[in-house]
Motif scaffolding. Structure first.
Motif: not given
Length: 149
Positions: A41-52
């Motif tokens: 979940a942390f990795l997905a959130l970090i990927f989401g932050a990079i995407t944003c």
């Protein structure tokens, strides 16, 4: 506000992803149970932050060059979906973990690009709608002297 909506959506998405990643780290710092799920979940959130962050850059480019939001986000969505599909095919064919992580990141990027595209459709009126309102107003003003006589 219409001009800056995609910037606001990307900025809020970046803040929310980083905030929840920080909360997840704070909650899981002292717990050993379910560490793999927390890390995923942390990795997905970090990927989401990079995407944003990428969406924030794209929104700035769209704003600086005064590009039409529907066309810009529509084309970006098509490109993101095609690249995501090709990466998924490569990930399944090769079986590498890096390709799977890349496909996860591109999937998140595609979903957030879809969000930007839908925001452009929801808030910004179509060009034809603006013209028809002006034409309707012009027709109404042209018929007004006839109604007064």
């Amino acid at each position: 506000m219409r001009r800056f909506l995609d910037l606001a959506v990307a900025g809020v998405g970046l803040f929310v992803c980083l905030f929840f990643a920080l909360v997840l780290v704070a909650v899981s710092a002292h717990s050993e149970a379910g560490l793999l799920q927390m890390f995923t979940a942390f990795l997905a959130l970090i990927f989401g932050a990079i995407t944003c962050a990428f969406l924030l850059v794209f929104s700035g480019i769209r704003l600086v060059f005064k590009l039409a939001p529907r066309r810009f986000w529509g084309r970006a969505l098509i490109v993101a979906l095609v690249v995501t599909l090709l990466t998924l095919i490569f990930a399944f064919a090769s079986g590498s973990a890096q390709a799977q992580l890349l496909s996860l990141a591109l999937g998140i990027f595609s979903a957030l690009t879809l969000t930007e595209f839908l925001c452009a459709f929801a808030v910004i009126p179509a060009r034809g709608q603006e013209v028809s309102k002006k034409q309707f107003k012009g027709e109404r003003d042209a018929t007004r002297p006839a109604q007064l006589n």
